[in-house]
Scaffold this active site. Sequence first.
Site, PDB file in Angstrom:
ATOM      1  CE  LYS A 154       8.688  17.328   3.144  1.00 17.86           C
ATOM      2  NZ  LYS A 154       7.509  17.115   2.291  1.00 17.86           N
ATOM      3  CB  CYS A 263      12.670   1.061   1.539  1.00 17.60           C
ATOM      4  SG  CYS A 263      11.860   1.017   3.124  1.00 17.60           S
TER       5      CYS A 263
HETATM    6  P1  NAP Z   1      12.274  11.876  -2.052  1.00 17.79           P
HETATM    7  O1  NAP Z   1      12.392  13.026  -2.983  1.00 17.79           O
HETATM    8  O2  NAP Z   1      13.487  11.375  -1.400  1.00 17.79           O
HETATM    9  O3  NAP Z   1      11.183  12.316  -0.949  1.00 17.79           O
HETATM   10  C1  NAP Z   1      11.114  11.842   0.374  1.00 17.79           C
HETATM   11  C2  NAP Z   1      10.779  13.000   1.318  1.00 17.79           C
HETATM   12  O4  NAP Z   1      11.836  13.958   1.298  1.00 17.79           O
HETATM   13  C3  NAP Z   1       9.516  13.781   0.917  1.00 17.79           C
HETATM   14  O5  NAP Z   1       8.845  14.227   2.069  1.00 17.79           O
HETATM   15  C4  NAP Z   1      10.108  14.941   0.149  1.00 17.79           C
HETATM   16  O6  NAP Z   1       9.275  16.064   0.066  1.00 17.79           O
HETATM   17  C5  NAP Z   1      11.346  15.235   0.967  1.00 17.79           C
HETATM   18  N1  NAP Z   1      12.368  15.985   0.247  1.00 17.79           N
HETATM   19  C6  NAP Z   1      12.589  16.045  -1.096  1.00 17.79           C
HETATM   20  N2  NAP Z   1      13.619  16.858  -1.374  1.00 17.79           N
HETATM   21  C7  NAP Z   1      14.079  17.337  -0.191  1.00 17.79           C
HETATM   22  C8  NAP Z   1      15.128  18.225   0.173  1.00 17.79           C
HETATM   23  N3  NAP Z   1      15.921  18.794  -0.728  1.00 17.79           N
HETATM   24  N4  NAP Z   1      15.315  18.489   1.494  1.00 17.79           N
HETATM   25  C9  NAP Z   1      14.533  17.933   2.421  1.00 17.79           C
HETATM   26  N5  NAP Z   1      13.513  17.092   2.132  1.00 17.79           N
HETATM   27  C10 NAP Z   1      13.294  16.783   0.844  1.00 17.79           C
HETATM   28  O7  NAP Z   1      11.586  10.673  -2.767  1.00 17.79           O
HETATM   29  P2  NAP Z   1      10.564  10.736  -4.021  1.00 17.79           P
HETATM   30  O8  NAP Z   1      11.060  11.765  -5.011  1.00 17.79           O
HETATM   31  O9  NAP Z   1       9.219  10.921  -3.499  1.00 17.79           O
HETATM   32  O10 NAP Z   1      10.744   9.300  -4.623  1.00 17.79           O
HETATM   33  C11 NAP Z   1      11.759   9.040  -5.546  1.00 17.79           C
HETATM   34  C12 NAP Z   1      12.315   7.645  -5.389  1.00 17.79           C
HETATM   35  O11 NAP Z   1      12.869   7.517  -4.079  1.00 17.79           O
HETATM   36  C13 NAP Z   1      11.314   6.514  -5.455  1.00 17.79           C
HETATM   37  O12 NAP Z   1      11.034   6.150  -6.756  1.00 17.79           O
HETATM   38  C14 NAP Z   1      12.016   5.440  -4.675  1.00 17.79           C
HETATM   39  O13 NAP Z   1      12.938   4.781  -5.494  1.00 17.79           O
HETATM   40  C15 NAP Z   1      12.743   6.197  -3.617  1.00 17.79           C
HETATM   41  N6  NAP Z   1      11.998   6.201  -2.326  1.00 17.79           N
HETATM   42  C16 NAP Z   1      12.414   5.397  -1.346  1.00 17.79           C
HETATM   43  C17 NAP Z   1      11.724   5.358  -0.160  1.00 17.79           C
HETATM   44  C18 NAP Z   1      12.141   4.486   0.960  1.00 17.79           C
HETATM   45  O14 NAP Z   1      11.334   4.165   1.818  1.00 17.79           O
HETATM   46  N7  NAP Z   1      13.385   4.072   1.027  1.00 17.79           N
HETATM   47  C19 NAP Z   1      10.606   6.155   0.043  1.00 17.79           C
HETATM   48  C20 NAP Z   1      10.207   7.016  -0.998  1.00 17.79           C
HETATM   49  C21 NAP Z   1      10.919   7.035  -2.164  1.00 17.79           C
HETATM   50  P3  NAP Z   1       8.288  16.246  -1.212  1.00 17.79           P
HETATM   51  O15 NAP Z   1       7.132  15.395  -0.930  1.00 17.79           O
HETATM   52  O16 NAP Z   1       7.932  17.679  -1.244  1.00 17.79           O
HETATM   53  O17 NAP Z   1       9.054  15.829  -2.420  1.00 17.79           O
END
Ligand code: NAP
Length: 458
Positions: A154, A263
């Site tokens: 996904k 990250c």
């Molecule tokens: P996120 O919500 O954790 O999203 C990452 C992935 O998980 C996306 O594919 C997302 O789908 C999916 N996801 C979200 N909710 C889920 C659930 N309940 N069950 C299963 N999968 C789920 O991250 P974000 O909201 O895009 O970003 C928020 C913050 O996270 C950023 O500002 C950053 O601080 C942090 N982040 C960290 C990393 C890293 O590499 N460590 C990467 C991204 C973000 P959707 O696209 O549909 O939401």
Amino acid sequence: MSTFTVLNPATGEAIREVALADTAATDRAIERAARAFESWRDVAPADRARLLRRFATAVDADLEHLAQLEVANSGHTIGNARGEAGNVRDVLTYYSAAPERHLGQQIPVAGGVNITFHEPLGVVGVIVPWNFPMPIAGWGFAPALAAGNTVVLKPAELTPMTAIRLGELALEAGIPEGVFTVIPGKGSVVGDRFVTHPAVRKVVFTGSTGVGKRIMAGCSEQVKRVTLELGGKSANIVFADADLEKAAASAPGGVFDNAGQDCCARSRILVQRSAYDRFLSLLEPAVKNVRVGDPADEATDMGPLISAGQRETVSSFVYDVGGGLSAEVAFQGTAPQDGGFWFPPTVLTPTDPGARSLREEIFGPVVAVVPFEDEADALRIANDSVFGLSGSIWTTDVGRALRVSRGVQAGNLSVNSHASVRYSTPFGGYKQSGLGRELGPDALDSFTEVKNVFIATE
Ligand code: NAP
Ligand code: MG
């Protein structure tokens, strides 16, 4: 079926409508992957290796196209985007050697022969964030496929374009139908189904720590295997004996690459007090020289943030509620004003150790600089975080470099460098930065179970 409008973050304009899978479509894809597993697991090792090499070759032939898709969908600079597509090729090539080399053991026992096998798990669900859509996908699917699993993947809702293309390339390369399936959709629908569907035997998740914790809790219901790559608040520790010119010149790249949406971003710079003023005076021109603009332009260093929402989050670390610059701001670079989700590189000098800018992952081009006294103080500050993903140490004292590398509670450290990710070496976090390791020789073990078989000879 609902759709999602994919935007170009450099212009804010729509580039494509992507259909989002619902739960029923997700279940069908998972069940197809479960059926495909029955034959994929039995493909002869050399044939599985050959198919993965053909997949790598197909990615290489499409490299420029994949890179252009990423520039348009994610605002990555063209140079970075080419490197990211090349990384998928390289990770596939690296793990294509695995099917023929994933050796078991023969262990001496009494009364017979004891051997171990690494057996694939079944269907692996890979959940990818928007910050590095291609590499993070590849780090999951390449070793998973090499070990004999089938994969459902996904992409993040915001950035599905390159993942969709990689799915097409896999089929063109001859990877059988159902072995690698890309399923665009919402995290709360498709991602959640990976957690709850019993045929998915492992979830590989990269993203926020909050969602990662919920996935880990959800997976516990079926004792489902999980690999987590979560947030970071990594420290770039600069000692007074370091090559300060080099440390300051490279510091922007260590945190502002990919507009800080990394990250591994070294979003805290810890500078020994005796070198603090000089370091800041060297850092200022380096930050002001970061060229922020059109990511398709080869001369650009940094593109836009991924979304209006991300820009709002990042702004909350830099602007007061009234809209003025926060007192923490020391200096800023420049960024375009119109169209896209732009944000200028920003340096903060917070004085309160509890400041949000020192504790939370900002995921934007914002770095906090703080002074420290000595080695022990540097380690105390660096480790004063729930995260522990990566970090850098700048010093010319080799003993100190090793002592501090061993003292920082993080999975990936670099000395006099910010390079901490290579496909041939393990990558992953301490503490709340994650669970398990990706890449390198060990990643295969997390996509297999070890089976022990004893054969009596008496
Ligand atoms: P996120 O919500 O954790 O999203 C990452 C992935 O998980 C996306 O594919 C997302 O789908 C999916 N996801 C979200 N909710 C889920 C659930 N309940 N069950 C299963 N999968 C789920 O991250 P974000 O909201 O895009 O970003 C928020 C913050 O996270 C950023 O500002 C950053 O601080 C942090 N982040 C960290 C990393 C890293 O590499 N460590 C990467 C991204 C973000 P959707 O696209 O549909 O939401
Ligand atoms: Mg989210």
